[in-house]
Design an enzyme around this catalytic site. Structure first.
Site, PDB file in Angstrom:
ATOM      1  N   GLU A   1      39.441  38.175  42.687  1.00  0.00           N
ATOM      2  CA  GLU A   1      39.542  39.224  43.526  1.00  0.00           C
ATOM      3  C   GLU A   1      40.265  40.487  42.745  1.00  0.00           C
ATOM      4  O   GLU A   1      40.180  41.720  42.788  1.00  0.00           O
ATOM      5  CB  GLU A   1      39.900  39.035  44.847  1.00  0.00           C
ATOM      6  CG  GLU A   1      39.726  40.075  45.950  1.00  0.00           C
ATOM      7  CD  GLU A   1      40.807  40.910  45.902  1.00  0.00           C
ATOM      8  OE1 GLU A   1      40.417  42.131  46.589  1.00  0.00           O
ATOM      9  OE2 GLU A   1      41.842  40.809  45.398  1.00  0.00           O
TER      10      GLU A   1
ATOM     11  N   ASP B   1      43.355  33.803  43.059  1.00  0.00           N
ATOM     12  CA  ASP B   1      44.246  34.517  42.159  1.00  0.00           C
ATOM     13  C   ASP B   1      45.296  35.622  42.755  1.00  0.00           C
ATOM     14  O   ASP B   1      44.989  36.129  43.906  1.00  0.00           O
ATOM     15  CB  ASP B   1      43.304  35.405  41.196  1.00  0.00           C
ATOM     16  CG  ASP B   1      42.515  36.397  41.685  1.00  0.00           C
ATOM     17  OD1 ASP B   1      41.886  36.186  42.925  1.00  0.00           O
ATOM     18  OD2 ASP B   1      42.013  37.443  41.253  1.00  0.00           O
TER      19      ASP B   1
ATOM     20  N   HIS C   1      41.542  34.936  48.470  1.00  0.00           N
ATOM     21  CA  HIS C   1      41.457  34.742  46.942  1.00  0.00           C
ATOM     22  C   HIS C   1      42.622  33.906  46.511  1.00  0.00           C
ATOM     23  O   HIS C   1      43.594  34.073  46.855  1.00  0.00           O
ATOM     24  CB  HIS C   1      41.166  36.190  46.275  1.00  0.00           C
ATOM     25  CG  HIS C   1      42.260  36.927  46.613  1.00  0.00           C
ATOM     26  ND1 HIS C   1      43.552  37.136  45.747  1.00  0.00           N
ATOM     27  CD2 HIS C   1      42.527  37.930  47.393  1.00  0.00           C
ATOM     28  CE1 HIS C   1      44.304  38.104  46.159  1.00  0.00           C
ATOM     29  NE2 HIS C   1      43.700  38.718  47.007  1.00  0.00           N
TER      30      HIS C   1
HETATM   31 ZN   LIG Z   1      44.270  40.385  47.870  1.00  0.00          ZN
END
Ligand SMILES: [Zn+2]
Length: 419
Positions: free
Chosen positions: A154, A89, A87
């Site tokens: 996520e 983010d 992910h």
């Molecule tokens: Zn993570």
């Protein structure tokens, strides 16, 4: 160790500066979630890094201007495919956090890279690229396809990985290099839910005595007080689960029910006519969230039947959601792990070649997007550099040595599995 394995590991060692640079460049993009809405520059830039390694790339919006990125590298055919998923983010940075250096100004010091997302999990994403770069520089021909997914959301339970699956990206195996201290991990699941008790009437505080004393004659209730019964019932259910549920890799008592947030009432001049409880439920790698919430609802509705007012005004439920912040809810399905799956064995062998040690196989005491792959029928493991202990913290860091090890094991695994 074969000569190919040796060459791959040498190639990763030679790419050490590339790996440090790539991790640092990724950390420089502030992709904190919350506030989210900030990943497009990072994703667009990362796509160019994938293109440099001959990946075909696709960016598609999960939310407006918040795209997932998937890179595809076609094999020559007839081989097993893999998804490497991470992910983009990162955990939020609160205004009161006292970092030694800026969270988005990565610093290399004493063999560590400091910055938000170094550990969780831009370092893991960078290690995947470094692994593919090593495979290409050594000239290993892959027969199976490799997909590299950089997803959004996520950290807030948002559907980045879900959208990749819905878009048709599937493979024979998926690996998520989240910080696992190089344990090969499955995970339990988590679901949040709102339990609401609502009175059909709003009763003035002055009429309370009519609801609770002999001869009052008013069949009303305070929703906060009725929620107390629900909270006690949840504690009893939690204890029952702890006694009767188990999984060989999950810690005893994993199946917790946390009453996390409570909201209720409107003013001291009224009986509380509504009370909402936000709960967080953990369940085992072997369980489905659909069954778990069904069990909770049945239990609470049975408890409600024992109360003359709740019988007629039973609690209502809203489970899961697609974002902790936008939707006030999330669900992370579990991912059970089969230690005898051929890909798990290949990964374990790769780890041993790279480090000399057997990797522990265990259950991550947290959740990741791995459960979505499991739910889609794709065997999946979490295995990556860094540690959960360093995720989301002030002065988050990853050790360069860990990134190099991750790149080596991923390179060895992909080369073995896909060719
Ligand atoms: Zn993570």
């Amino acid at each position: 160790m074969s000569s190919i394995q040796k060459k791959l590991m040498e190639a990763v060692d030679e790419s050490r500066d590339y790996l440090i640079q790539l991790t640092s460049d990724l950390v420089r993009f502030n992709t904190a979630n919350p506030p989210a809405h900030n990943t497009i520059e990072a994703q667009t830039w990362f796509a160019t890094k994938l293109n440099e390694l001959n990946f075909r790339t696709e960016l598609f919006d999960v939310f407006p201007s918040e795209p997932d990125l998937v890179g595809s590298l076609s094999g020559s055919g007839g081989g097993r495919s893999i998804i490497l998923n991470g992910h983009m983010d990162v955990a939020e940075v609160r205004p009161d956090e006292k970092w030694d250096t800026g969270p988005f100004q990565p610093v290399l010091k004493n063999g560590r890279i400091y910055g938000r997302g170094t550990d969780d999990m831009k370092g893991g994403l960078a290690a995947c690229l470094s692994a593919i770069r090593a495979i290409q520089s050594v000239g290993v021909k892959l027969r199976g396809d490799v997909f590299l997914e950089s997803v959004i959301g996520e950290e807030a339970g948002e559907p980045g990985t879900v959208r990749c699956l819905e878009r048709g990206y599937k493979a024979d195996f998926a690996l998520i290099p989240e910080p696992s201290e190089f344990n090969i991990c499955g995970q339990g699941g988590v679901i949040t839910g709102w339990i609401t008790i609502k009175s059909p009437q709003t009763i003035h505080d002055g009429a309370r005595r009519l609801c609770i004393h002999a001869g009052g004659g008013l069949d009303g209730a305070n929703a906060i007080e009725k929620m107390m019964k629900i909270i006690v019932a949840l504690q009893e259910l939690e204890r029952h689960w702890a006694v009767v549920k188990s999984h060989p890799m999950a810690a005893p008592g994993t199946t917790t029910i946390n009453p996390a947030v409570i909201e209720g009432g409107r003013h001291p001049a009224f009986m509380a006519d509504e009370c909402k409880l936000w709960v967080t439920i953990h369940f085992l790698p072997s369980e489905d969230y659909e069954k778990v919430i069904q069990d909770v609802e049945e239990y609470l509705l049975d408890v409600a039947k024992t109360d003359p007012w709740l019988r007629n005004n039973p609690p209502k439920f809203k489970w899961g959601g697609t974002s902790m912040f936008r939707d006030k809810g999330e669900v992370f399905p579990p991912a059970d792990i089969d230690p005898n799956h051929p890909a798990v064995k290949i990964l374990a062998k790769a780890h041993k070649v790279a480090t000399g040690a057997e990797p522990p196989i265990s259950c991550l005491p947290s959740v990741t997007d791995s459960g979505w792959f499991a739910k889609a029928g794709i065997p999946v493991v979490i295995y990556g550099p860094g540690s959960l202990k360093r995720a989301h913290i002030v002065n988050e860091y990853v050790e360069v040595g860990e990134l190099v090890t991750a790149a080596k094991t991923i390179a060895l695994t992909v080369a073995d599995w896909c060719s």
